[in-house]
Design a protein around this motif. Structure first.
Motif, PDB file in Angstrom:
ATOM      1  N   ILE A 255       0.845  -1.203   0.000  1.00  0.00           N
ATOM      2  CA  ILE A 255       0.000   0.000   0.000  1.00  0.00           C
ATOM      3  C   ILE A 255       0.873   1.244   0.000  1.00  0.00           C
ATOM      4  O   ILE A 255       0.640   2.187  -0.766  1.00  0.00           O
ATOM      5  N   LYS A 256       1.888   1.243   0.840  1.00  0.00           N
ATOM      6  CA  LYS A 256       2.786   2.403   0.927  1.00  0.00           C
ATOM      7  C   LYS A 256       3.511   2.632  -0.405  1.00  0.00           C
ATOM      8  O   LYS A 256       3.641   3.767  -0.872  1.00  0.00           O
ATOM      9  N   THR A 257       3.963   1.551  -1.028  1.00  0.00           N
ATOM     10  CA  THR A 257       4.671   1.651  -2.306  1.00  0.00           C
ATOM     11  C   THR A 257       3.757   2.172  -3.408  1.00  0.00           C
ATOM     12  O   THR A 257       4.123   3.089  -4.158  1.00  0.00           O
TER      13      THR A 257
ATOM     14  N   GLU B  17      -6.717  10.515   0.246  1.00  0.00           N
ATOM     15  CA  GLU B  17      -7.365   9.248  -0.094  1.00  0.00           C
ATOM     16  C   GLU B  17      -6.430   8.264  -0.807  1.00  0.00           C
ATOM     17  O   GLU B  17      -6.830   7.140  -1.098  1.00  0.00           O
ATOM     18  N   LEU B  18      -5.216   8.685  -1.092  1.00  0.00           N
ATOM     19  CA  LEU B  18      -4.293   7.829  -1.855  1.00  0.00           C
ATOM     20  C   LEU B  18      -4.055   6.461  -1.218  1.00  0.00           C
ATOM     21  O   LEU B  18      -4.045   5.458  -1.931  1.00  0.00           O
ATOM     22  N   PRO B  19      -3.859   6.361   0.098  1.00  0.00           N
ATOM     23  CA  PRO B  19      -3.662   5.021   0.676  1.00  0.00           C
ATOM     24  C   PRO B  19      -4.862   4.099   0.468  1.00  0.00           C
ATOM     25  O   PRO B  19      -4.694   2.895   0.257  1.00  0.00           O
ATOM     26  N   VAL B  20      -6.067   4.641   0.505  1.00  0.00           N
ATOM     27  CA  VAL B  20      -7.258   3.821   0.276  1.00  0.00           C
ATOM     28  C   VAL B  20      -7.272   3.322  -1.164  1.00  0.00           C
ATOM     29  O   VAL B  20      -7.507   2.138  -1.426  1.00  0.00           O
ATOM     30  N   TYR B  21      -7.013   4.230  -2.119  1.00  0.00           N
ATOM     31  CA  TYR B  21      -6.962   3.830  -3.524  1.00  0.00           C
ATOM     32  C   TYR B  21      -5.866   2.786  -3.752  1.00  0.00           C
ATOM     33  O   TYR B  21      -6.052   1.832  -4.493  1.00  0.00           O
ATOM     34  N   ALA B  22      -4.739   2.993  -3.089  1.00  0.00           N
ATOM     35  CA  ALA B  22      -3.624   2.046  -3.231  1.00  0.00           C
ATOM     36  C   ALA B  22      -4.009   0.676  -2.677  1.00  0.00           C
ATOM     37  O   ALA B  22      -3.712  -0.351  -3.289  1.00  0.00           O
ATOM     38  N   GLY B  23      -4.682   0.645  -1.531  1.00  0.00           N
ATOM     39  CA  GLY B  23      -5.114  -0.619  -0.946  1.00  0.00           C
ATOM     40  C   GLY B  23      -6.084  -1.358  -1.850  1.00  0.00           C
ATOM     41  O   GLY B  23      -5.978  -2.576  -2.035  1.00  0.00           O
ATOM     42  N   ILE B  24      -7.019  -0.624  -2.432  1.00  0.00           N
ATOM     43  CA  ILE B  24      -7.970  -1.240  -3.354  1.00  0.00           C
ATOM     44  C   ILE B  24      -7.249  -1.754  -4.588  1.00  0.00           C
ATOM     45  O   ILE B  24      -7.537  -2.849  -5.081  1.00  0.00           O
ATOM     46  N   LEU B  25      -6.300  -0.983  -5.108  1.00  0.00           N
ATOM     47  CA  LEU B  25      -5.548  -1.392  -6.297  1.00  0.00           C
ATOM     48  C   LEU B  25      -4.717  -2.644  -6.018  1.00  0.00           C
ATOM     49  O   LEU B  25      -4.684  -3.577  -6.830  1.00  0.00           O
TER      50      LEU B  25
END
Length: 171
Positions: free
Chosen positions: A42-44, A59-67
């Motif tokens: 997620i961080k990466t 919201e970027l961490p949420v989008y990253a987690g979903i991705l």
């Protein structure tokens, strides 16, 4: 999913996360109950998503987690498709297997900020690589699956059995 986002954004010692008291009286963050691979990914991915100008930074961490979860589910779907084909099934059988995996009542967890999507991708890819006798790549994925969810330790049993069987048959 809040724990994974907390670890990805502020680390295991996030001061705003709840804590428990040990028998020695020390306060320990509940974040330590969660394995590191998913928050690390997620961080990466958050770092790379920060390049996109129209996404809100908070919201970027949420989008990253979903991705990450989505890509894990995609890898799992491709892997189960290949496993079915390698074990004698045709393309229709593989597509049916993927379809049933995705519509299973708990399949919706695969696209949320939980480890299920990533774990499915790592586990099924590991099993497909075991079937192809690619021991090194399967071992790496087994380690990654274990560092995603503790139950990933179960991948070592089919890996060990496959390696031992292969050594006995070739020797």
């Amino acid at each position: 999913s809040g724990f994974y986002l907390s670890i990805a954004t502020a680390g295991y010692e996030d001061p705003v996360m709840s804590r428990v008291t040990t028998t020695e009286g020390k306060l320990v963050s509940k974040n330590y109950a969660f394995m590191p691979i998913y928050p690390l990914l997620i961080k990466t991915v958050t770092y790379f998503l920060s390049i996109v100008p129209f996404l809100p930074e908070t919201e970027l961490p949420v989008y990253a987690g979903i991705l990450v979860s989505f890509l894990g589910m995609c890898a799992g779907a491709l892997s189960i498709f290949e496993i079915v084909k390698m074990t004698g099934g045709n393309e229709d059988d593989g597509l049916k297997s993927v379809f049933y995996m995705l519509i299973f009542p708990t399949g919706f967890f695969g696209l949320q900020v939980y480890t299920e999507g990533l774990f499915i991708g790592l586990s099924f890819a590991c099993l497909a690589l075991i079937r192809q006798k690619n021991w090194l790549a399967a071992s790496v994925l087994a380690v990654a699956a274990f560092l995603t969810r503790i139950v990933g330790i179960g991948l070592y049993l089919p890996l060990a059995i496959a390696i031992i069987t292969d050594i006995r048959l070739s020797g």
